[in-house]
Design an enzyme around this catalytic site. Sequence first.
Site, mmCIF file in Angstrom:
data_model
loop_
_atom_site.group_PDB
_atom_site.id
_atom_site.type_symbol
_atom_site.label_atom_id
_atom_site.label_comp_id
_atom_site.label_asym_id
_atom_site.label_seq_id
_atom_site.Cartn_x
_atom_site.Cartn_y
_atom_site.Cartn_z
ATOM 1 C CG ASP A 10 -0.219 0.051 2.560
ATOM 2 O OD1 ASP A 10 -0.396 -0.861 3.383
ATOM 3 O OD2 ASP A 10 0.550 1.003 2.776
ATOM 4 C CG HIS A 47 7.174 -8.186 -0.138
ATOM 5 N ND1 HIS A 47 6.549 -8.619 1.005
ATOM 6 C CD2 HIS A 47 8.397 -8.799 -0.134
ATOM 7 C CE1 HIS A 47 7.339 -9.472 1.650
ATOM 8 N NE2 HIS A 47 8.470 -9.588 0.979
ATOM 9 C CB THR A 75 6.017 -8.137 10.043
ATOM 10 O OG1 THR A 75 6.173 -9.272 9.179
ATOM 11 C CG2 THR A 75 7.272 -7.926 10.858
ATOM 12 C CG LEU A 128 -2.506 -6.833 18.330
ATOM 13 C CD1 LEU A 128 -2.724 -5.651 19.273
ATOM 14 C CD2 LEU A 128 -3.654 -6.912 17.324
ATOM 15 C CB ALA A 142 0.826 -0.217 14.811
HETATM 16 N N1 APR Z 1 -0.871 -3.149 15.466
HETATM 17 C C1 APR Z 1 0.300 -3.851 15.465
HETATM 18 N N2 APR Z 1 0.428 -5.100 14.956
HETATM 19 C C2 APR Z 1 -0.682 -5.650 14.417
HETATM 20 C C3 APR Z 1 -1.929 -4.984 14.390
HETATM 21 C C4 APR Z 1 -1.995 -3.687 14.939
HETATM 22 N N3 APR Z 1 -3.132 -2.990 14.949
HETATM 23 N N4 APR Z 1 -2.838 -5.832 13.794
HETATM 24 C C5 APR Z 1 -2.172 -6.954 13.477
HETATM 25 N N5 APR Z 1 -0.885 -6.858 13.852
HETATM 26 C C6 APR Z 1 0.201 -7.842 13.673
HETATM 27 C C7 APR Z 1 -0.251 -9.276 13.890
HETATM 28 O O1 APR Z 1 -0.070 -9.649 15.248
HETATM 29 C C8 APR Z 1 0.696 -10.038 12.955
HETATM 30 O O2 APR Z 1 1.861 -10.455 13.658
HETATM 31 O O3 APR Z 1 0.601 -7.753 12.329
HETATM 32 C C9 APR Z 1 1.095 -9.019 11.903
HETATM 33 C C10 APR Z 1 0.531 -9.301 10.519
HETATM 34 O O4 APR Z 1 1.108 -10.500 10.068
HETATM 35 P P1 APR Z 1 0.798 -10.998 8.581
HETATM 36 O O5 APR Z 1 -0.671 -10.926 8.336
HETATM 37 O O6 APR Z 1 1.516 -12.285 8.405
HETATM 38 O O7 APR Z 1 1.438 -9.878 7.633
HETATM 39 P P2 APR Z 1 2.971 -9.702 7.273
HETATM 40 O O8 APR Z 1 3.836 -10.147 8.387
HETATM 41 O O9 APR Z 1 3.130 -8.315 6.789
HETATM 42 O O10 APR Z 1 3.154 -10.713 6.026
HETATM 43 C C11 APR Z 1 4.408 -10.715 5.395
HETATM 44 O O11 APR Z 1 3.539 -12.212 3.724
HETATM 45 O O12 APR Z 1 1.825 -12.821 2.373
HETATM 46 C C12 APR Z 1 3.034 -12.176 2.394
HETATM 47 O O13 APR Z 1 3.771 -10.544 0.890
HETATM 48 C C13 APR Z 1 2.911 -10.741 1.984
HETATM 49 O O14 APR Z 1 4.183 -8.859 2.777
HETATM 50 C C14 APR Z 1 3.397 -9.975 3.188
HETATM 51 C C15 APR Z 1 4.230 -11.002 3.935
#
Ligand code: APR
Length: 239
Positions: free
Chosen positions: A99, A114, A182, A209, A226
């Site tokens: 985004d 990415h 993440t 989180l 966050a």
């Molecule tokens: N504040 C902080 N952290 C949060 C919040 C929030 N409001 N909401 C969710 N989270 C955390 C969750 O606890 C989780 O650990 O964000 C994380 C999201 O994890 P994923 O959904 O796995 O996303 P991400 O880690 O960005 O995925 C990595 O995977 O599918 C691929 O390319 C895609 O870039 C992505 C990569």
Amino acid sequence: MQPLAPDAFIVILTGAGISKESGLDTFRCEGGTWSKVRIEDVATPEGYRRNPILVQEFYNARREGLRDAEVQPNAAHLALARLEREWTGEVLLITQNIDDLHERAGSSNLIHMHGELLKIRCENCGQIHIWAEELSAQVPCPSCHIAGQLRPHIVWFGEIPLEMERIFDALGQCDLFVSIGTSGNVYPAAGFVEAVRYQGVGQTLELNLDPSERSSVFEENRLGLASVIVPEFVAEILR
Ligand code: APR
């Protein structure tokens, strides 16, 4: 976390969690993107070759979602832009997110490892174009005018993330590495913390989180939303 020197180099990694409170889905939380569509179908080169229309429609829907007036940078994005503006050393922001909320918040020293939802790439001539509209096979490339060769400029599973050399240089030199929002499920981003701890000199902090797959490797973990813990962290650094 130990106090930083005024010229300390800070590297930040963000994931989908930082955009959750802006109204964008994460991938692996309950009800996340990967609970609705299969990675193999929409986020791999094989899936694109198998059914390009399905893949284009998936990203068209996400591009449209990003244009929703409700989707705005949140306090966490804004705090990171403030840190880049006001910190006396360099701040490099590496995001796994596709985004544009970091840009819209004001961050500019930014790597989208990415790729980006609002860019497309021609597989005929290689040109990358800003693109916020629907994309289909009928659209000709703005550069070479060949149709049917435009794909999202997004790194799919099995493809190599962008600017990896620049990223690993930064991880080896930074004084502080902060991972935000993440889950630590996807490499190479999930392994950045090791690069800092075992090849670099930086401190490591995780703001999330929930505990991530990599939490135990970080020297410090702070749990929370966050929009709350990132502004608090930035205020602490700038104090
Ligand atoms: N504040 C902080 N952290 C949060 C919040 C929030 N409001 N909401 C969710 N989270 C955390 C969750 O606890 C989780 O650990 O964000 C994380 C999201 O994890 P994923 O959904 O796995 O996303 P991400 O880690 O960005 O995925 C990595 O995977 O599918 C691929 O390319 C895609 O870039 C992505 C990569």
